[in-house]
Scaffold this motif. Sequence first.
Motif, PDB file in Angstrom:
ATOM      1  N   GLN A 162       0.829  -1.201   0.000  1.00  0.00           N
ATOM      2  CA  GLN A 162       0.000   0.000   0.000  1.00  0.00           C
ATOM      3  C   GLN A 162       0.864   1.252   0.000  1.00  0.00           C
ATOM      4  O   GLN A 162       0.525   2.264  -0.632  1.00  0.00           O
ATOM      5  CB  GLN A 162      -0.939   0.012   1.205  1.00  0.00           C
ATOM      6  N   ASP A 163       2.008   1.192   0.686  1.00  0.00           N
ATOM      7  CA  ASP A 163       2.953   2.313   0.644  1.00  0.00           C
ATOM      8  C   ASP A 163       3.483   2.516  -0.775  1.00  0.00           C
ATOM      9  O   ASP A 163       3.642   3.650  -1.234  1.00  0.00           O
ATOM     10  CB  ASP A 163       4.128   2.062   1.591  1.00  0.00           C
ATOM     11  N   ASN A 165       1.907   1.645  -3.487  1.00  0.00           N
ATOM     12  CA  ASN A 165       0.754   2.157  -4.224  1.00  0.00           C
ATOM     13  C   ASN A 165       0.668   3.676  -4.103  1.00  0.00           C
ATOM     14  O   ASN A 165       0.491   4.388  -5.111  1.00  0.00           O
ATOM     15  CB  ASN A 165      -0.515   1.494  -3.666  1.00  0.00           C
ATOM     16  N   GLU A 166       0.803   4.197  -2.906  1.00  0.00           N
ATOM     17  CA  GLU A 166       0.705   5.641  -2.690  1.00  0.00           C
ATOM     18  C   GLU A 166       1.843   6.379  -3.373  1.00  0.00           C
ATOM     19  O   GLU A 166       1.656   7.483  -3.900  1.00  0.00           O
ATOM     20  CB  GLU A 166       0.683   5.932  -1.194  1.00  0.00           C
ATOM     21  N   ARG A 171      -1.027   9.183  -4.364  1.00  0.00           N
ATOM     22  CA  ARG A 171      -2.184   9.160  -3.471  1.00  0.00           C
ATOM     23  C   ARG A 171      -2.532   7.699  -3.211  1.00  0.00           C
ATOM     24  O   ARG A 171      -2.042   6.825  -3.901  1.00  0.00           O
ATOM     25  CB  ARG A 171      -3.387   9.871  -4.099  1.00  0.00           C
ATOM     26  N   ARG A 172      -3.386   7.441  -2.256  1.00  0.00           N
ATOM     27  CA  ARG A 172      -3.851   6.075  -2.045  1.00  0.00           C
ATOM     28  C   ARG A 172      -4.926   5.747  -3.072  1.00  0.00           C
ATOM     29  O   ARG A 172      -5.975   6.388  -3.120  1.00  0.00           O
ATOM     30  CB  ARG A 172      -4.406   5.909  -0.625  1.00  0.00           C
ATOM     31  N   LEU A 174      -7.361   2.987  -4.119  1.00  0.00           N
ATOM     32  CA  LEU A 174      -7.971   1.728  -3.711  1.00  0.00           C
ATOM     33  C   LEU A 174      -8.678   1.019  -4.852  1.00  0.00           C
ATOM     34  O   LEU A 174      -9.067  -0.149  -4.708  1.00  0.00           O
ATOM     35  CB  LEU A 174      -8.970   1.985  -2.567  1.00  0.00           C
TER      36      LEU A 174
END
Length: 317
Positions: A162-163, A165-166, A171-172, A174
Amino acid sequence: MKTLRFGIEIETVGASRQKLAHAIQGAVGGHVSGDYRGWQVTDSQGRAWKVVPDGSLSGGEYSGEIVSPILTYQDLEALQQVVRAAREAGARADASTGIHIHVDGSRFDAKGVTNLVKMVHKQERLLETALGVSAARLNRFCKPIDGAFLQRLEARRPRTLQDVNEAWYGRRNLAPQRYDSSRYHGLNLNSLFFRGTIEFRYFNGSVHAGEVKAYVQLVLALAARALASKAASSKRRDFNPATAKYDFRVFLLHLGLIGEEFKTARLHLLKHLEGSAAWKGQRRDGRGPGGEGTPGSEGAQGGSGSAQGGTNEALAA
């Protein structure tokens, strides 16, 4: 590298999708089905090889993208047979075609992905030159690694995907979309977050079976090295066209593409580069430059003597 699963997309012009499908059937067996939207070959193992339209290709109805099923290293010979069959059916490559190789992302955690990004960034000028990527493709379909993304990645020191991904999207995200604009990079992580594969888009189109095999081996070796490494540096190495062939050969050996098994891969991956594959600079004995595939050069590949000393020098550069 031989335990990693992969898939490949090969864009072609010169042959209709129906003709390509029947050519693939001749190589892998099974049966053909399809219509104007695309064709599918279900091979003798029950796997689906697809031939789909692609609006970016120049051939109109006489064009198609061959999409493989999930493959393993043991399927490389079958893949080569498919490429040969497509070529014999009239398929060819032109400036509108490319090859995309996907590696199974299930074995990659944040460290593995970060290592891969840094390794590719460090060697990207060499990779682009060795693969002969045109300026047009670099500007549109396989852009270099984005500097802002790399800065975010290094600043975050990601612990989770997820890190990553950001860092990738800024940005996050989803709900990644297939056609997110970030996909058009030589190393495409949008594919990881959308479908679970890491995509390499650097490769020009080709219906040469040896080149296609070399490209797959390069990608699998890069992925395996990233997974096995404790850490990696992202600092770009200096690019010198005069020594590029030697420098890239050293990098290939560092990836494990060494010995007789990978000799043909090295030949294909080095053929666009200048200089000698065996020597960095002028030979001290005054003899002409040697290189991959020239008499006596293969003995220098295995990693002993002067060539190995040069290997250590190039890796440290």
